[in-house]
Every structure is written in C-alpha cells, then in structure tokens.
Write a protein that holds these residues in place. Structure first.
Motif: not given
Length: 185
Positions: A112-141
């Motif tokens: 819900a929070w992210l959809r609220d952001v999207l309503r205001e920003t418009g579409p966002l690209i959103a690949p996973s937060a990791n360099p290609q080939g590295e494990p996906v970030a599951r925590i912010l750190d």
C-alpha cells in the motif's frame, strides 16, 4: 518522509525502496537519465528492460497498452500482487525503457505505501536492489553495502521475502510463465 521521497524521485533521484517481493532500486520511468543511472549502478545488461511498477492497471494507458477482456480479467485477479506481465510496447519514445525489445513488463505491487508513492511519482522502474549477478538484497543494509552513497535515498521496509515476482506473457487467451516467482500460477 514519503513526501521527500516522492519529490526527489520526481526530480530524477534514484532510491532503494521496499516492494512486496524484494528491495528495488527505483527511478522515474519518465526520466531517461535516471533510468540510465540505475543501469550503470547495477551493471545491468543495457539491452535488458526493467520491470515498471504502476499504481494500478489504468496506468498502462501511458504506454499505449489497452488490455483485452481476457487480459483485464487476469490483471483484476492478480494485481496488486507479485506478478509482472510482459506487454508489447513498440513506441520509440519508450526506447530507453524497452531497450529495443519493444516489450515491457509491468507490475502493480501489493504494498500500500509503495502504491501511494506511485500515485504521486508516476511509474517507476524497479529492478532488484543488487548488482547484476549478486544476491538480492533482503534487508536494507545489504542494499546499502552494494550501493552506498551512489543511491540518493533509502527507505527501510524491514526484512523482505527475497523472492522475485512471477513473470508472464499473454499468448492469445493463454498465459505463458517466463519466470517462476513468488506467485505460483
């Protein structure tokens, strides 16, 4: 904090935000320079399009996409949710997004929070937060360890599942699963 995130993304900043699947490194899908920054940060193949997050299915109109009755029924059942849907998008004005493939994957996140952001920003690209080939970030750190100060903003969503969205494509009135993910079809 949300208003600052919205303002900065609309100005071309890039950020790491929680989704209903994994952390995404996001940028406005309307700002080519921001999109290119994400590609450079992730060392992403430049011919591989990113998933575009939308606030709702109606936002497909911006890309000239009008789902068929079958497609609309599918989207109504699965969105919001962890299903990304590949649609033809051959407009040259979206070349910086489709990268010459003339196809784009879209998703309405079940966050819900992210959809609220999207309503205001418009579409966002959103690949996973990791360099290609590295494990996906599951925590912010983990995302911070990958990108540090090269990302303009971070939003903490706690520990996430770490499973990507399911990627599908329509073939007439059939669904072809291109990538198994969080939602099993």
């Amino acid at each position: 904090m949300k208003s600052d995130i919205v303002f900065r993304l609309k100005q071309g900043s890039i950020g790491v935000l929680p989704t209903d699947t994994v952390y995404g490194i996001v940028a406005s899908a309307r700002i080519p320079e921001a999109v290119e920054r994400v590609y450079a940060l992730r060392n992403r193949d430049t011919d591989k399009p990113c998933i575009v997050l939308l606030p709702d299915a109606g936002a497909l109109e911006e890309y000239g996409i009008v789902p068929t009755v079958y497609e609309s029924e599918f989207l109504d059942k699965r969105w919001p949710g962890p299903v990304s849907v590949l649609f033809p998008c051959d407009s040259e004005c979206f070349f910086f997004l489709h990268r010459g493939t003339k196809m784009l994957a879209f998703r309405v996140p079940d966050h819900a929070w992210l959809r609220d952001v999207l309503r205001e920003t418009g579409p966002l690209i959103a690949p996973s937060a990791n360099p290609q080939g590295e494990p996906v970030a599951r925590i912010l750190d983990e995302a911070r360890s990958y990108f540090g100060s090269r990302v303009d903003l971070y939003a903490d969503g706690g520990k996430l599942a770490g499973e990507s969205s399911t990627l599908v494509q329509f073939e007439g009135n059939q669904i072809q699963v291109l990538r198994e993910g969080k939602m099993k079809l």
